[in-house]
Design an enzyme around this catalytic site. Structure first.
Site, PDB file in Angstrom:
ATOM      1  N   GLU A  74       2.118  -2.441  -1.292  1.00 33.95           N
ATOM      2  CA  GLU A  74       2.003  -3.180  -0.164  1.00 33.95           C
ATOM      3  C   GLU A  74       1.238  -4.393  -0.388  1.00 33.95           C
ATOM      4  O   GLU A  74       0.041  -4.234  -0.350  1.00 33.95           O
ATOM      5  CB  GLU A  74       1.595  -2.240   0.905  1.00 33.95           C
ATOM      6  CG  GLU A  74       2.331  -1.103   1.212  1.00 33.95           C
ATOM      7  CD  GLU A  74       3.591  -1.273   2.205  1.00 33.95           C
ATOM      8  OE1 GLU A  74       3.851  -2.409   2.605  1.00 33.95           O
ATOM      9  OE2 GLU A  74       4.452  -0.784   2.508  1.00 33.95           O
ATOM     10  N   CYS A 126      -2.343  -8.838   6.434  1.00 34.47           N
ATOM     11  CA  CYS A 126      -1.251  -9.254   5.361  1.00 34.47           C
ATOM     12  C   CYS A 126      -0.174  -9.756   5.905  1.00 34.47           C
ATOM     13  O   CYS A 126       0.604 -10.658   5.506  1.00 34.47           O
ATOM     14  CB  CYS A 126      -1.116  -7.894   4.504  1.00 34.47           C
ATOM     15  SG  CYS A 126      -0.499  -6.544   5.825  1.00 34.47           S
ATOM     16  N   GLU A 159       6.025   1.905   3.768  1.00 36.67           N
ATOM     17  CA  GLU A 159       5.442   2.861   4.329  1.00 36.67           C
ATOM     18  C   GLU A 159       5.681   3.197   5.823  1.00 36.67           C
ATOM     19  O   GLU A 159       6.681   2.569   6.378  1.00 36.67           O
ATOM     20  CB  GLU A 159       3.758   2.417   4.510  1.00 36.67           C
ATOM     21  CG  GLU A 159       3.264   2.378   2.919  1.00 36.67           C
ATOM     22  CD  GLU A 159       1.608   2.234   2.953  1.00 36.67           C
ATOM     23  OE1 GLU A 159       1.199   1.504   3.698  1.00 36.67           O
ATOM     24  OE2 GLU A 159       1.095   3.072   1.938  1.00 36.67           O
ATOM     25  N   ASN A 196      -9.485  -4.482   4.738  1.00 41.57           N
ATOM     26  CA  ASN A 196      -9.247  -5.022   5.969  1.00 41.57           C
ATOM     27  C   ASN A 196      -8.726  -3.930   7.033  1.00 41.57           C
ATOM     28  O   ASN A 196      -9.106  -4.017   8.190  1.00 41.57           O
ATOM     29  CB  ASN A 196      -8.144  -6.118   5.849  1.00 41.57           C
ATOM     30  CG  ASN A 196      -6.539  -5.565   5.521  1.00 41.57           C
ATOM     31  OD1 ASN A 196      -6.630  -4.559   4.916  1.00 41.57           O
ATOM     32  ND2 ASN A 196      -5.795  -6.376   5.877  1.00 41.57           N
TER      33      ASN A 196
HETATM   34  P1  NAD Z   1      -7.180  -6.697  -4.080  1.00 42.37           P
HETATM   35  O1  NAD Z   1      -5.979  -6.792  -4.831  1.00 42.37           O
HETATM   36  O2  NAD Z   1      -8.462  -7.300  -4.666  1.00 42.37           O
HETATM   37  O3  NAD Z   1      -7.775  -5.403  -4.222  1.00 42.37           O
HETATM   38  C1  NAD Z   1      -7.028  -4.027  -3.538  1.00 42.37           C
HETATM   39  C2  NAD Z   1      -7.473  -2.776  -3.982  1.00 42.37           C
HETATM   40  O4  NAD Z   1      -7.085  -2.549  -5.735  1.00 42.37           O
HETATM   41  C3  NAD Z   1      -8.961  -2.458  -4.157  1.00 42.37           C
HETATM   42  O5  NAD Z   1      -9.266  -1.257  -3.840  1.00 42.37           O
HETATM   43  C4  NAD Z   1      -9.314  -2.983  -5.596  1.00 42.37           C
HETATM   44  O6  NAD Z   1     -10.551  -2.280  -6.032  1.00 42.37           O
HETATM   45  C5  NAD Z   1      -8.291  -2.543  -6.293  1.00 42.37           C
HETATM   46  N1  NAD Z   1      -7.929  -3.082  -7.696  1.00 42.37           N
HETATM   47  C6  NAD Z   1      -8.202  -4.334  -8.209  1.00 42.37           C
HETATM   48  N2  NAD Z   1      -7.927  -4.381  -9.491  1.00 42.37           N
HETATM   49  C7  NAD Z   1      -7.320  -3.211  -9.936  1.00 42.37           C
HETATM   50  C8  NAD Z   1      -6.550  -2.679 -10.904  1.00 42.37           C
HETATM   51  N3  NAD Z   1      -6.640  -3.526 -12.045  1.00 42.37           N
HETATM   52  N4  NAD Z   1      -6.149  -1.393 -11.188  1.00 42.37           N
HETATM   53  C9  NAD Z   1      -6.512  -0.668 -10.119  1.00 42.37           C
HETATM   54  N5  NAD Z   1      -7.006  -1.047  -8.977  1.00 42.37           N
HETATM   55  C10 NAD Z   1      -7.362  -2.442  -8.607  1.00 42.37           C
HETATM   56  O7  NAD Z   1      -6.853  -6.980  -2.410  1.00 42.37           O
HETATM   57  P2  NAD Z   1      -8.005  -7.126  -1.418  1.00 42.37           P
HETATM   58  O8  NAD Z   1      -8.970  -8.348  -1.605  1.00 42.37           O
HETATM   59  O9  NAD Z   1      -9.026  -5.746  -1.300  1.00 42.37           O
HETATM   60  O10 NAD Z   1      -7.222  -7.134  -0.093  1.00 42.37           O
HETATM   61  C11 NAD Z   1      -6.396  -8.261   0.238  1.00 42.37           C
HETATM   62  C12 NAD Z   1      -4.870  -8.142   0.032  1.00 42.37           C
HETATM   63  O11 NAD Z   1      -4.551  -7.064   0.489  1.00 42.37           O
HETATM   64  C13 NAD Z   1      -4.149  -9.469   0.607  1.00 42.37           C
HETATM   65  O12 NAD Z   1      -3.472 -10.106  -0.454  1.00 42.37           O
HETATM   66  C14 NAD Z   1      -3.614  -8.580   1.632  1.00 42.37           C
HETATM   67  O13 NAD Z   1      -2.296  -9.424   2.006  1.00 42.37           O
HETATM   68  C15 NAD Z   1      -3.272  -7.515   1.060  1.00 42.37           C
HETATM   69  N6  NAD Z   1      -2.909  -6.292   2.096  1.00 42.37           N
HETATM   70  C16 NAD Z   1      -1.679  -5.913   2.218  1.00 42.37           C
HETATM   71  C17 NAD Z   1      -1.196  -5.144   3.078  1.00 42.37           C
HETATM   72  C18 NAD Z   1       0.107  -4.924   3.357  1.00 42.37           C
HETATM   73  O14 NAD Z   1       0.360  -3.687   3.772  1.00 42.37           O
HETATM   74  N7  NAD Z   1       1.178  -5.195   2.564  1.00 42.37           N
HETATM   75  C19 NAD Z   1      -1.937  -4.497   4.225  1.00 42.37           C
HETATM   76  C20 NAD Z   1      -3.568  -4.955   3.691  1.00 42.37           C
HETATM   77  C21 NAD Z   1      -3.902  -5.911   2.929  1.00 42.37           C
END
Ligand code: NAD
Length: 487
Positions: A245, A279, A461, A148
Site C-alpha cells: 500500500e 496517501c 486491503e 500517518n
Molecule cells: P517509508 O517507506 O519511509 O516507511 C514505511 C515503513 O517501512 C516504516 O515502518 C519503515 O521503518 C519501513 N522500512 C523502511 N525501509 C525498509 C526496508 N528496507 N525494509 C523493510 N521496512 C522498511 O514511509 P513513511 O514515510 O513511513 O510513510 C509515508 C509513505 O507511506 C507515503 O508515501 C504514503 O503515501 C505512504 N502511505 C500509503 C498508504 C496506503 O494505504 N497506500 C497509507 C499510508 C501511507
C-alpha cells in the site's frame, strides 16, 4: 517512557543499544525512547508467533472471530486514552484520532471478526469423484506500518490476517511506536494466544531483517514507493507473498456542472486532513476553466478558516507535521513551486501562533497552502509532498483532463465531481486508479477494497478482497471409484 517490544503476550523490559528519542510533533519535546528490536528479540518473536500460529490455525472461524470482535470492543472502551497517544505521536488533531483512527481500527476488527466464520473453500461435483478447496492460512505474516495512521494501519493488516488463521508480527514506523503496543494489549485482553500479535520496534534495518527472515511467510507494507520496491525485490529471492500500500499523487477533477460547495468541501478533505499526510490525497485539483474563479474564491476563504494549533485541543482542525525534517521537506516543495512560477494563493508559512493565540513556534506547524497557476510538469504537481499543499490545475475538456490525470506513475486514488451521472461513471472508468470517488473524496469504508494501480501498490486491503491476500488455496480431489490407469 520506553517503547520496547511486545513478544509472547508481554512487553519486554530490555533497553537495547541504538535507541532514539520519540518527539511530540506539536512541541518537539521527548515522549520517550524507542528501543529497536535486537537480533535475539527478532528470533524470539518469530518463534513465539510460529507457536501461536500452530494453535490458532486449528480454531474454528467462529472462535477466531470472537477474539477479534472482543478486541474491537476493548479498543472502543479505551478510545479516549488510545486517541490521545495517537495524537501525541503523530501530531494529528484529537478530534480525528477519536473519530477516525481508533474507530476505523475497531471497524476492521469487527468486520473481519464477523467474517471469520464464513471463510471457506468451494465444493466441485466431478465424474465419480468430487473436489473441494480449502482457504488455508499462510503462517506468520509481517505487517510494516507508515507513521500517518499507526493504529489504523496495524488493525487493517492484523484483522484479515488473524481472521484467516495467521499470526502477525507488526513493525510500526520508527516515528510512531506507541499505539501498535495498545493493539497488542487489546488482543491479549480479548483472549488471543500469546504470540498471535507481536510488535517489534525499529526502523528500516529491523524491517529488512524481518522481511528476509525465513520464518516470515508474507509481508504487507504500508509506506512509500521506494520502500515498496526494495521489499518487493528482496521478497523475490524467497518468492514471498507481498501486499504493498504505497504513495500517490491523485487527481480530483471538478467539472463545471458540479456542486461547487461540495467540491470545495472535498478538496479541503482531500488535502488538509491529518495535515495533508494522507496517501490517497487528491493533491492535483483539476478545475474546469469556467468555474475556476468561483471555486477559488470559496476554497481560499474556507482554507484560511482552518484552525491550526495544539492537536490535543478538541477544537483544533489541523495539527503538526510529523517531524522537523518532514516540515523542512514540505517547505522545500513550497519554495520549488514558487520558483517554478506557481502562485501561492494562501498559506505555506510556518505558524507562530495558533487559532487561540498560543505560541506554537516549537512545533512543526504549517499553514495550509494553495498553489494556483500550476502546470503538470512542476515538481509540486508530480511528486508526493505528503503535507498540506494543494495544487490547482485548470482544464477545458473531458478528454484532456483524463489524459493529464493519468499522466503519472502513481495510481492510488481519484475523484470526480459532476452532476452528470453518465459523465461521472464514464470518467471514473477511464482513470487509472484503484480507489475512486464520485462526488466525495477520501471516504474509506471497511466494506470497499482499498489499494492502488501502477506504482501505488499491489493487492488490496479491507473488504472480502483482503481474504485472498492472507490465504492460500488447497485443492483436494476425492476419488469415489477405481483408479483408471493405463499401466
Ligand atoms: P517509508 O517507506 O519511509 O516507511 C514505511 C515503513 O517501512 C516504516 O515502518 C519503515 O521503518 C519501513 N522500512 C523502511 N525501509 C525498509 C526496508 N528496507 N525494509 C523493510 N521496512 C522498511 O514511509 P513513511 O514515510 O513511513 O510513510 C509515508 C509513505 O507511506 C507515503 O508515501 C504514503 O503515501 C505512504 N502511505 C500509503 C498508504 C496506503 O494505504 N497506500 C497509507 C499510508 C501511507
Amino acid at each position: 517512557m520506553a517503547y520496547t517490544q511486545f513478544i509472547d503476550g508481554s512487553i519486554t523490559s530490555g533497553h537495547n543499544s541504538g535507541s532514539w528519542v520519540n518527539l511530540n510533533p506539536a512541541n518537539n519535546e521527548p515522549l520517550g525512547e524507542v528501543h529497536p528490536a535486537s537480533g535475539e528479540e527478532i528470533e524470539a518473536a518469530v518463534r513465539s508467533s510460529e507457536k501461536a500460529f500452530q494453535s490458532w490455525r486449528t480454531k474454528t472461524g467462529a472462535e477466531r472471530g470472537r477474539v477479534l470482535t472482543r478486541t474491537a470492543q476493548i479498543l472502543r472502551s479505551r478510545l479516549g486514552e488510545i486517541a490521545i497517544l495517537e495524537t501525541q505521536d503523530v501530531g494529528k488533531p484529537l478530534a480525528e484520532s477519536l473519530a477516525v483512527d481508533v474507530s476505523s481500527a475497531a471497524d476492521a476488527l469487527e468486520y473481519f471478526g464477523g467474517m471469520a466464520a464464513g471463510i471457506h473453500g468451494e465444493f466441485f461435483d466431478l465424474k465419480n469423484a468430487f473436489g473441494y478447496t480449502r482457504a488455508e492460512p499462510l503462517g506468520v505474516c509481517l505487517g510494516i506500518g507508515a507513521w500517518n495512521y499507526p493504529i489504523q494501519i496495524a488493525a487493517w493488516k492484523a484483522a484479515p490476517a488473524l481472521a484467516c488463521g495467521n499470526a502477525m508480527i507488526f513493525k510500526p514506523s520508527e516515528l510512531t511506536p506507541a499505539t501498535a503496543l495498545e493493539l497488542a494489549r487489546a488482543f491479549m485482553d480479548a483472549g488471543a494466544p500469546p504470540g498471535l500479535f507481536n510488535v517489534l520496534q525499529g526502523d528500516g534495518v529491523v524491517g529488512s531483517k524481518l522481511c528476509e527472515h525465513a520464518g516470515i511467510a508474507k509481508i504487507s507494507l504500508t509506506g512509500s514507493v521506494p520502500t515498496g520496491k526494495k521489499i518487493f525485490a528482496g521478497a523475490a529471492s524467497q518468492l514471498k507473498r507481498v501486499t504493498l500500500e504505497l504513495g500517490g499523487k491523485s487527481p480530483l477533477i471538478v467539472f463545471e456542472d458540479a456542486d461547487i460547495h461540495n467540491a470545495v468541501s472535498a478538496a479541503l478533505l482531500a488535502n488538509f486532513y491529518t495535515q495533508g499526510e494522507v496517501c490517497s490525497n487528491g493533491t492535483r485539483v483539476f478545475v474546469q476553466h469556467k468555474i475556476m474563479d468561483a471555486f477559488l474564491k470559496e476554497l481560499k476563504v474556507r482554507t484560511e478558516r482552518i484552525k491550526v494549533g495544539d492537536p490535543t485541543d478538541p477544537d483544533t482542525q489541523m495539527g503538526a507535521l510529523i517531524s522537523k525534517a518532514h516540515l523542512e521537506k514540505v517547505l522545500r516543495f513550497i519554495e520549488s513551486g514558487k520558483a517554478a512560477g506557481a502562485k501561492l494563493l494562501t498559506g505555506g508559512l510556518r505558524s507562530e501562533k495558533d487559532f487561540k493565540g498560543r505560541d506554537i513556534r516549537a512545533g512543526n506547524f504549517l499553514t495550509p497552502a494553495i498553489f494556483t497557476d500550476c502546470e503538470d510538469a512542476m515538481e509540486i504537481c508530480s511528486d508526493e509532498i505528503f503535507g498540506p499543499v494543494l495544487s490547482i490545475l485548470s482544464f477545458d475538456t473531458e478528454e484532456e483532463v483524463i489524459r493529464r490525470a493519468n499522466n503519472t506513475d502513481f495510481g492510488l486514488a481519484a475523484g470526480v465531481f459532476t452532476n452528470d451521472i453518465r459523465r461521472g461513471h464514464r470518467v471514473i472508468h477511464q482513470l487509472q486508479a484503484g480507489t475512486c470517488w464520485i462526488n466525495n473524496y477520501n471516504i474509506t469504508p471497511i466494506e470497499l477494497p482499498f489499494g492502488g494501480y501502477k506504482q501505488s501498490g499491489l493487492g488490496r486491503e479491507n473488504s472480502l478482497a483482503a481474504i485472498q491476500y492472507y490465504t492460500q488455496l488447497k485443492s483436494v480431489y476425492v476419488e469415489l471409484g477405481d483408479v483408471d490407469s493405463p499401466y
